[in-house]
Scaffold this active site. Sequence first.
Site, mmCIF file in Angstrom:
data_model
loop_
_atom_site.group_PDB
_atom_site.id
_atom_site.type_symbol
_atom_site.label_atom_id
_atom_site.label_comp_id
_atom_site.label_asym_id
_atom_site.label_seq_id
_atom_site.Cartn_x
_atom_site.Cartn_y
_atom_site.Cartn_z
ATOM 1 N N ALA A 1 0.867 -1.174 0.000
ATOM 2 C CA ALA A 1 0.000 0.000 0.000
ATOM 3 C C ALA A 1 0.907 1.229 0.000
ATOM 4 C CB ALA A 1 -0.883 -0.016 1.240
ATOM 5 N N GLY B 1 0.561 -5.019 0.808
ATOM 6 C CA GLY B 1 -0.619 -5.108 -0.062
ATOM 7 C C GLY B 1 -0.322 -5.810 -1.383
ATOM 8 N N GLU C 1 -0.499 -9.394 -0.586
ATOM 9 C CA GLU C 1 -1.927 -9.705 -0.387
ATOM 10 C C GLU C 1 -2.660 -9.793 -1.729
ATOM 11 O OE1 GLU C 1 -2.179 -6.373 2.550
ATOM 12 O OE2 GLU C 1 -3.418 -7.815 3.638
ATOM 13 N N GLU D 1 4.196 -5.305 7.331
ATOM 14 C CA GLU D 1 3.373 -4.276 7.995
ATOM 15 C C GLU D 1 3.788 -4.006 9.436
ATOM 16 O OE1 GLU D 1 2.210 -6.454 5.831
ATOM 17 O OE2 GLU D 1 0.673 -5.520 4.577
HETATM 18 N N1 COA Z 1 4.627 3.240 -0.565
HETATM 19 C C1 COA Z 1 5.064 4.408 -1.037
HETATM 20 N N2 COA Z 1 6.262 4.554 -1.656
HETATM 21 C C2 COA Z 1 7.018 3.455 -1.793
HETATM 22 C C3 COA Z 1 6.612 2.214 -1.316
HETATM 23 C C4 COA Z 1 5.358 2.115 -0.673
HETATM 24 N N3 COA Z 1 4.878 0.959 -0.205
HETATM 25 N N4 COA Z 1 7.589 1.320 -1.594
HETATM 26 C C5 COA Z 1 8.569 1.991 -2.236
HETATM 27 N N5 COA Z 1 8.225 3.291 -2.355
HETATM 28 C C6 COA Z 1 9.001 4.362 -2.987
HETATM 29 C C7 COA Z 1 10.194 4.775 -2.134
HETATM 30 O O1 COA Z 1 9.793 5.710 -1.132
HETATM 31 C C8 COA Z 1 11.096 5.385 -3.161
HETATM 32 O O2 COA Z 1 10.651 6.684 -3.477
HETATM 33 P P1 COA Z 1 11.747 7.892 -3.691
HETATM 34 O O3 COA Z 1 12.489 7.469 -4.945
HETATM 35 O O4 COA Z 1 10.888 9.096 -3.886
HETATM 36 O O5 COA Z 1 12.608 7.892 -2.476
HETATM 37 C C9 COA Z 1 10.848 4.528 -4.404
HETATM 38 O O6 COA Z 1 9.606 3.868 -4.175
HETATM 39 C C10 COA Z 1 11.905 3.462 -4.620
HETATM 40 O O7 COA Z 1 12.029 2.718 -3.417
HETATM 41 P P2 COA Z 1 13.419 2.518 -2.635
HETATM 42 O O8 COA Z 1 13.079 2.256 -1.192
HETATM 43 O O9 COA Z 1 14.361 3.625 -2.908
HETATM 44 O O10 COA Z 1 13.949 1.189 -3.330
HETATM 45 P P3 COA Z 1 14.901 0.087 -2.694
HETATM 46 O O11 COA Z 1 15.279 -0.811 -3.817
HETATM 47 O O12 COA Z 1 15.990 0.708 -1.890
HETATM 48 O O13 COA Z 1 13.986 -0.717 -1.667
HETATM 49 C C11 COA Z 1 11.956 -1.845 -0.953
HETATM 50 C C12 COA Z 1 12.872 -1.454 -2.141
HETATM 51 C C13 COA Z 1 10.741 -2.517 -1.542
HETATM 52 C C14 COA Z 1 12.703 -2.824 -0.035
HETATM 53 C C15 COA Z 1 11.570 -0.603 -0.142
HETATM 54 O O14 COA Z 1 11.088 0.375 -1.049
HETATM 55 C C16 COA Z 1 10.492 -0.853 0.868
HETATM 56 O O15 COA Z 1 10.769 -1.402 1.945
HETATM 57 N N6 COA Z 1 9.240 -0.401 0.577
HETATM 58 C C17 COA Z 1 8.131 -0.501 1.491
HETATM 59 C C18 COA Z 1 7.608 -1.901 1.569
HETATM 60 C C19 COA Z 1 6.497 -1.999 2.593
HETATM 61 O O16 COA Z 1 6.690 -1.813 3.776
HETATM 62 N N7 COA Z 1 5.311 -2.334 2.119
HETATM 63 C C20 COA Z 1 4.174 -2.529 2.976
HETATM 64 C C21 COA Z 1 3.342 -1.320 3.025
HETATM 65 S S1 COA Z 1 1.893 -1.614 4.003
#
Ligand code: COA
Length: 258
Positions: A64, A109, A112, A132
């Site tokens: 999400a 999400g 999910e 989460e």
């Molecule tokens: N919501 C909003 N933005 C998100 C996102 C999410 N769930 N997941 C990634 N992004 C955004 C990041 O903020 C980043 O934006 P920016 O370029 O403006 O900084 C962009 O996507 C790229 O992500 P980044 O974190 O730089 O890539 P990465 O390769 O270093 O890491 C992940 C990848 C997936 C490990 C990491 O993005 C992450 O942990 N995301 C969240 C996952 C999460 O907790 N999901 C559950 C949500 S309920």
Amino acid sequence: MENVRTENRDGVLIVTVDRPKVLNALNAQTVNELRQAFEAAREDDAVRCVILTGGGEKAFVAGADIGELSLMTPITGKATAERGQRIFHSIERFPKPVIAAINGFALGGGCELALACHIRIASDKAQLGLPEVTLGIIPGYGGTQRMARLLGKGKALELILTGDRIGAEEAERIGLVNKVVPADQLMATAEEMGRKIMSRGPLAVRAAIEAVMSGSEMPFEEGQFLEATLFGLLASTDDMKEGMKAFLEKRTADFKNR
Ligand code: COA
């Protein structure tokens, strides 16, 4: 639609969640566009199977949209979860096969969403998880329920409580995905499986999805009752007659969805 693309490839509808700058995170608009895409596909006879995937190289769906989630109140939070649950439920109960082609991160999400699909095929680069709790919340789009039903409570709790990400091979080992393939073969493999299912009796495929997805939520006796009823119903179809006639005549069946 801005964030969800659809392309019908000769009966296989490719639905792509396409916000690669945020790893295809699901904001409210994207969830709503997914609903629209599936509603249109439900009514469209030219769609016989759906493959769901993520745009760009890195992600299926990274969860999400945390920017949006950070603003939620108890009331909007509950409404957000209920809306997502409703839409994911309609994907799970979709009358045509839905295959997740997991091309990268499938987190929160996104995991999910994959769980709501009927079949999950992952690229060897995919990573899956329900992180989460690392954000101080729990999965809210059916993940606590579907993960526990798919993997059993023990493995589901391990993933949900640690928030750990697992790789595709481990996901296959524990039954979270059906199959792992090299990244460059992902879409072809998903399409091949979709076309194989499309070659089967479409009314039988529809009944099988209903028997498994609805039946497994019922007490065993009621699930069996549903199975027997659907089994009997299929005897009224031209496709049953054609399927059995073709077998006896040693030829491929020509199903008409009737
Ligand atoms: N919501 C909003 N933005 C998100 C996102 C999410 N769930 N997941 C990634 N992004 C955004 C990041 O903020 C980043 O934006 P920016 O370029 O403006 O900084 C962009 O996507 C790229 O992500 P980044 O974190 O730089 O890539 P990465 O390769 O270093 O890491 C992940 C990848 C997936 C490990 C990491 O993005 C992450 O942990 N995301 C969240 C996952 C999460 O907790 N999901 C559950 C949500 S309920």
